[in-house]
Scaffold this active site. Sequence first.
Site, PDB file in Angstrom:
ATOM      1  N   TYR A 108       0.839  -1.213   0.000  1.00 30.14           N
ATOM      2  CA  TYR A 108       0.000   0.000   0.000  1.00 30.14           C
ATOM      3  C   TYR A 108       0.875   1.265   0.000  1.00 30.14           C
ATOM      4  O   TYR A 108       0.644   2.186  -0.782  1.00 30.14           O
ATOM      5  CB  TYR A 108      -0.901  -0.042   1.228  1.00 30.14           C
ATOM      6  CG  TYR A 108      -1.910   1.078   1.328  1.00 30.14           C
ATOM      7  CD1 TYR A 108      -3.055   1.080   0.541  1.00 30.14           C
ATOM      8  CD2 TYR A 108      -1.730   2.127   2.223  1.00 30.14           C
ATOM      9  CE1 TYR A 108      -3.995   2.101   0.637  1.00 30.14           C
ATOM     10  CE2 TYR A 108      -2.658   3.148   2.335  1.00 30.14           C
ATOM     11  CZ  TYR A 108      -3.791   3.132   1.540  1.00 30.14           C
ATOM     12  OH  TYR A 108      -4.717   4.144   1.648  1.00 30.14           O
ATOM     13  N   LYS A 129       1.161   4.152  -2.921  1.00 31.28           N
ATOM     14  CA  LYS A 129       0.836   5.560  -2.682  1.00 31.28           C
ATOM     15  C   LYS A 129       2.053   6.458  -2.937  1.00 31.28           C
ATOM     16  O   LYS A 129       1.906   7.591  -3.412  1.00 31.28           O
ATOM     17  CB  LYS A 129       0.301   5.755  -1.265  1.00 31.28           C
ATOM     18  CG  LYS A 129      -1.038   5.032  -1.011  1.00 31.28           C
ATOM     19  CD  LYS A 129      -2.153   5.510  -1.934  1.00 31.28           C
ATOM     20  CE  LYS A 129      -3.511   4.951  -1.562  1.00 31.28           C
ATOM     21  NZ  LYS A 129      -4.596   5.426  -2.435  1.00 31.28           N
TER      22      LYS A 129
HETATM   23  P1  NDP Z   1     -13.262   2.334   0.887  1.00 31.75           P
HETATM   24  O1  NDP Z   1     -12.719   0.973   1.046  1.00 31.75           O
HETATM   25  O2  NDP Z   1     -14.376   2.773   1.750  1.00 31.75           O
HETATM   26  O3  NDP Z   1     -13.674   2.589  -0.646  1.00 31.75           O
HETATM   27  C1  NDP Z   1     -12.811   2.212  -1.677  1.00 31.75           C
HETATM   28  C2  NDP Z   1     -13.470   2.472  -2.995  1.00 31.75           C
HETATM   29  O4  NDP Z   1     -12.599   1.993  -4.052  1.00 31.75           O
HETATM   30  C3  NDP Z   1     -14.780   1.722  -3.160  1.00 31.75           C
HETATM   31  O5  NDP Z   1     -15.673   2.531  -3.885  1.00 31.75           O
HETATM   32  C4  NDP Z   1     -14.388   0.513  -3.978  1.00 31.75           C
HETATM   33  O6  NDP Z   1     -15.439  -0.024  -4.767  1.00 31.75           O
HETATM   34  C5  NDP Z   1     -13.352   1.154  -4.894  1.00 31.75           C
HETATM   35  N1  NDP Z   1     -12.534   0.154  -5.583  1.00 31.75           N
HETATM   36  C6  NDP Z   1     -11.913  -0.929  -5.066  1.00 31.75           C
HETATM   37  N2  NDP Z   1     -11.328  -1.643  -6.048  1.00 31.75           N
HETATM   38  C7  NDP Z   1     -11.584  -0.981  -7.203  1.00 31.75           C
HETATM   39  C8  NDP Z   1     -11.281  -1.235  -8.568  1.00 31.75           C
HETATM   40  N3  NDP Z   1     -10.560  -2.298  -8.955  1.00 31.75           N
HETATM   41  N4  NDP Z   1     -11.745  -0.354  -9.504  1.00 31.75           N
HETATM   42  C9  NDP Z   1     -12.479   0.719  -9.137  1.00 31.75           C
HETATM   43  N5  NDP Z   1     -12.803   1.004  -7.879  1.00 31.75           N
HETATM   44  C10 NDP Z   1     -12.362   0.154  -6.912  1.00 31.75           C
HETATM   45  O7  NDP Z   1     -11.994   3.294   1.057  1.00 31.75           O
HETATM   46  P2  NDP Z   1     -11.841   4.830   1.484  1.00 31.75           P
HETATM   47  O8  NDP Z   1     -13.014   5.612   1.080  1.00 31.75           O
HETATM   48  O9  NDP Z   1     -11.383   4.861   2.871  1.00 31.75           O
HETATM   49  O10 NDP Z   1     -10.575   5.220   0.583  1.00 31.75           O
HETATM   50  C11 NDP Z   1     -10.663   5.969  -0.610  1.00 31.75           C
HETATM   51  C12 NDP Z   1      -9.250   6.331  -1.035  1.00 31.75           C
HETATM   52  O11 NDP Z   1      -8.609   7.060   0.013  1.00 31.75           O
HETATM   53  C13 NDP Z   1      -8.364   5.120  -1.313  1.00 31.75           C
HETATM   54  O12 NDP Z   1      -7.503   5.399  -2.398  1.00 31.75           O
HETATM   55  C14 NDP Z   1      -7.560   4.988  -0.043  1.00 31.75           C
HETATM   56  O13 NDP Z   1      -6.339   4.347  -0.263  1.00 31.75           O
HETATM   57  C15 NDP Z   1      -7.379   6.453   0.327  1.00 31.75           C
HETATM   58  N6  NDP Z   1      -7.049   6.674   1.722  1.00 31.75           N
HETATM   59  C16 NDP Z   1      -7.932   6.311   2.721  1.00 31.75           C
HETATM   60  C17 NDP Z   1      -7.583   6.534   4.043  1.00 31.75           C
HETATM   61  C18 NDP Z   1      -8.484   6.182   5.173  1.00 31.75           C
HETATM   62  O14 NDP Z   1      -8.056   6.345   6.324  1.00 31.75           O
HETATM   63  N7  NDP Z   1      -9.709   5.744   4.948  1.00 31.75           N
HETATM   64  C19 NDP Z   1      -6.278   7.127   4.388  1.00 31.75           C
HETATM   65  C20 NDP Z   1      -5.458   7.457   3.283  1.00 31.75           C
HETATM   66  C21 NDP Z   1      -5.849   7.239   1.991  1.00 31.75           C
HETATM   67  P3  NDP Z   1     -16.343  -1.255  -4.164  1.00 31.75           P
HETATM   68  O15 NDP Z   1     -17.274  -0.609  -3.204  1.00 31.75           O
HETATM   69  O16 NDP Z   1     -17.073  -1.836  -5.323  1.00 31.75           O
HETATM   70  O17 NDP Z   1     -15.383  -2.198  -3.539  1.00 31.75           O
END
Ligand code: NDP
Length: 246
Positions: free
Chosen positions: A154, A158
């Site tokens: 991860y 990033k």
């Molecule tokens: P969630 O797990 O809640 O949501 C992730 C999203 O990505 C979902 O909509 C999921 O779709 C989608 N996704 C997963 N695989 C794919 C794929 N192959 N193609 C398209 N979409 C995909 O995560 P967060 O909202 O917490 O995170 C959003 C972003 O923020 C990410 O990039 C994460 O790395 C980043 N982030 C989050 C942090 C946190 O503390 N939450 C901290 C730092 C960064 P589906 O619902 O269908 O699985």
Amino acid sequence: MDFTNRVAVVTGASRGIGREIAQQLAARGAAVACAAPAVDPADETAALIQAAGGQAKAYLCDVTQTAEVEALFEAVQADLGAPAILVNNAGITRDQLILRMKDDEWDKVLAVNLKGAFLCTRAAARPMMKARYGRIVNIASVVGIAGAAGQANYSASKAGLIGLTKTTAKEFGSRGITCNAVAPGFIETQMTAELPAEFKEHVIKTAPLGRLGQPVDVANAVVFLASDMASYITGQVLTVDGGFIL
Ligand code: NDP
């Protein structure tokens, strides 16, 4: 910050941070393409936006698949118009210590978090170059800056995304396209729901702002970077972590 007549594509818009970004952009007038690998939850995001009086449409797209990404941008162009804003938000974790990490845990995380952003950037850049206008915002992470035990895949994805951000900024700056990254700290979503309570307590105690982040904290930064207020900012990483990694 008015996005009227602007089309935005948000990947991973089915929940969490992506859903909030889609809602905040739509609330300011953007027509938002809510992309996700399963259409039902993306539809739910689009429905929430429409119920609030905004414009949105759900699209099925696994960002690791070139053909699906190309099809997404063709469909968005046909349905809503040329995308002016791209938010590469889709992301996953498969946490494991390096000695125990399997090849597919490494490959899958790099494929979604990094290759997916590359594929979407390449597809979005063509219409943006034509319009000589574009805003690309990549959702990175503080662990892409600081590293994190148990997150080699991860944090590498990033950190790679930050490199992609800077290169995109350099390649497309002369065409009126900016590219920046937002690096969130601990944000309360499904992704972090399983983390131990002690870690959450540690974040709250360590971060100068003394609380966990909410999706809207990230979305606010994205809205700014996607707006004309940020027209002279490119290739930057904006940390949104309550000061946690200071
Ligand atoms: P969630 O797990 O809640 O949501 C992730 C999203 O990505 C979902 O909509 C999921 O779709 C989608 N996704 C997963 N695989 C794919 C794929 N192959 N193609 C398209 N979409 C995909 O995560 P967060 O909202 O917490 O995170 C959003 C972003 O923020 C990410 O990039 C994460 O790395 C980043 N982030 C989050 C942090 C946190 O503390 N939450 C901290 C730092 C960064 P589906 O619902 O269908 O699985």
